[in-house]
Design an enzyme around this catalytic site. Structure first.
Site, PDB file in Angstrom:
ATOM      1  N   GLY A 115       0.820  -1.213   0.000  1.00 44.70           N
ATOM      2  CA  GLY A 115       0.000   0.000   0.000  1.00 44.70           C
ATOM      3  C   GLY A 115       0.845   1.250   0.000  1.00 44.70           C
ATOM      4  N   ASN A 116       0.230   2.393   0.261  1.00 41.63           N
ATOM      5  CA  ASN A 116       0.985   3.646   0.343  1.00 41.63           C
ATOM      6  C   ASN A 116       0.351   4.573   1.380  1.00 41.63           C
ATOM      7  OD1 ASN A 116      -1.029   5.424  -1.063  1.00 41.63           O
ATOM      8  ND2 ASN A 116      -0.625   3.959  -2.710  1.00 41.63           N
ATOM      9  N   HIS A 117       0.955   5.732   1.578  1.00 41.18           N
ATOM     10  CA  HIS A 117       0.540   6.615   2.675  1.00 41.18           C
ATOM     11  C   HIS A 117      -0.644   7.518   2.363  1.00 41.18           C
ATOM     12  CE1 HIS A 117       3.685   5.635   5.459  1.00 41.18           C
ATOM     13  NE2 HIS A 117       4.623   5.848   4.554  1.00 41.18           N
ATOM     14  N   SER A 118      -1.258   7.381   1.203  1.00 40.52           N
ATOM     15  CA  SER A 118      -2.344   8.304   0.851  1.00 40.52           C
ATOM     16  C   SER A 118      -3.498   8.212   1.858  1.00 40.52           C
ATOM     17  CB  SER A 118      -2.862   7.967  -0.554  1.00 40.52           C
ATOM     18  OG  SER A 118      -4.010   8.728  -0.811  1.00 40.52           O
TER      19      SER A 118
END
Ligand code: C5P
Length: 409
Positions: free
Chosen positions: A214-217
């Site tokens: 995933g990512n930090h968005s």
């Protein structure tokens, strides 16, 4: 950081508070309206003043609270019908069963009911009562009558009631009522009748049933864009990855997890859309295959094989080249270096009308924070660097640009 909301700024909003325990939440709603820049006048029924003192509202609005119908000084200052006449919007929160009954029958025996009767602008009801009263056919019929006459309503919702029981009858949260008010005020705005698809948040690409890439968005930017488009009357579909953000009132929210699911949802919604704004942080790679069972820990190392995900934005722009729809395509470029150069390259490669570039390594910009510092680059190569702003204000600026783009094509 500014919290003003353009659709509410400078507008005259009358908050009518009737007598229920949810009256305390009307204080929060009033405070939010004032912060958003509205000029708020509060009208209370005598029963409401038993729950919350008028002084609370006076302190929040810095304006006198109207309570009695024929109070001497109020007659000269505001008059018993002038509040309603000049209101751009009246919000009745809480709207009790008694108040709904009065409104449905055109009664005017309290200042609140009189103000509603004299009101020329739209009226938004936030009903709150015990669940049996809400379910009563008398209340249901009154609501039907009011809706037929063009009243708007938000809630009630399910939850714990004053009686201690759980049921349908809780007033919607102030945040939701504020959102509904924005929708009501904006419904005939410059984007009325236009379908706009907005994506938000990050995607999750499964490694196994419990893990993902995933990512930090956080979804904050995309949710703010969806709300700003809704405020201008657009019919918004918000396709979002997992996010702690609350889906704004008055739009269609579609929750997805992976890039492939997002592509399918966007593809479906974009078919007859006027515009698409891709603010989501879509994973560029996903594990080649997701393990069916949780991958066990072993002594050795573990290598994940990653494959490319579809580029949703490029595919939408490609379709536009063939069919002419959607009329406007806007992308985001979250960069850590050579921000402008990379953004320009993406704008050209993906065939966009506008790209919103930001440096996600800056502490006050990018992921999870409430502020953003972005640069807008349009198809003609014109660059506009915006100062540090709240994500809400950035969203407003981008949606203004979208409205201008749609006017042109
Ligand atoms: O090339 P890059 O991923 O940085 O481009 C960013 C823009 O493309 C964003 O608007 C993002 O939402 C979109 N995008 C997409 N599908 C992908 C990757 C990015 O639509 N697989």
């Amino acid at each position: 950081m500014e919290t003003e909301i353009p659709i509410l700024k400078g507008r005259s909003v009358v908050v009518g508070v009737s007598g229920g325990i949810a009256a305390y939440k009307a204080a929060d709603l009033t405070s939010r309206l004032v912060k958003a820049g509205a000029q708020v006048d509060v009208v209370m029924t005598p029963a409401a003043a038993e729950f919350v003192r008028p002084l609370t509202f006076q302190a929040l609005t810095h304006r006198p609270v109207a309570l009695e119908m024929f109070a001497l000084w109020q007659e000269t200052e505001i008059g018993h019908v002038s509040l309603g006449k000049r209101a751009d919007l009246m919000i009745i929160a809480p709207a009790t069963a008694n108040t709904l009954a009065k409104l449905a029958h055109g009664m005017a025996d309290t200042l609140l009911a009189t103000t509603a009767l004299a009101c020329r602008g739209p009226i938004l009801l936030a009903p709150a009562m015990e669940s049996g009263m809400w379910a009563n056919p008398a209340t249901a019929d009154n609501m039907k009558v009011l809706e037929r006459r063009g009243y708007f309503s938000v809630g009630p919702e399910s939850g714990r009631l004053a009686s201690g029981a759980d049921g349908l009858g809780r007033m919607s949260e102030p945040e939701t009522i504020l959102d509904a008010a924005r929708w009501v005020l904006g419904r005939r705005g410059p984007l009325a009748g236009e379908k706009v698809v907005v994506t938000a948040g990050g995607t999750r690409e499964a490694i196994d049933p419990v893990r993902f890439v995933g990512n930090h968005s956080s979804g904050k930017m995309g949710f703010a864009l969806a709300a700003a488009a809704r405020d201008r009357g657009a019919e918004v579909t918000l396709v979002h990855g997992p996010s702690a953000q609350r889906a704004p009132y008055g739009l269609r929210a579609v929750a997805v997890e992976s890039a492939e699911q997002m592509q399918a949802a966007v593809w479906e919604a974009a078919g007859d859309a006027a515009a698409i704004i891709m603010a989501a942080a879509v994973a560029d790679y996903r594990p080649k295959s997701a393990a069916e069972h949780k991958i066990k820990k072993t002594r050795g190392e573990l290598a994940l094989e990653l494959v490319r995900t579809p580029d949703i934005l490029a595919a939408v722009a490609q379709r536009r080249r063939q069919s002419g729809a959607p009329r406007a395509v806007i992308g985001f470029a979250a960069e850590t270096d050579n921000v402008l150069e990379n953004a320009r390259e993406k704008l050209a490669r993906k065939g966009l009308d506008l790209i919103v570039a930001n440096d996600v390594l800056a502490a006050d910009s990018g992921f999870a924070v409430d502020t953003n510092r972005v640069t807008l680059i349009d198809g003609g190569g014109v660059v506009e660097a915006l100062p540090l702003m709240s994500k809400t204000a950035v969203a407003e600026a981008v949606i203004d640009r979208l409205a201008a783009l749609l006017r042109r094509v």
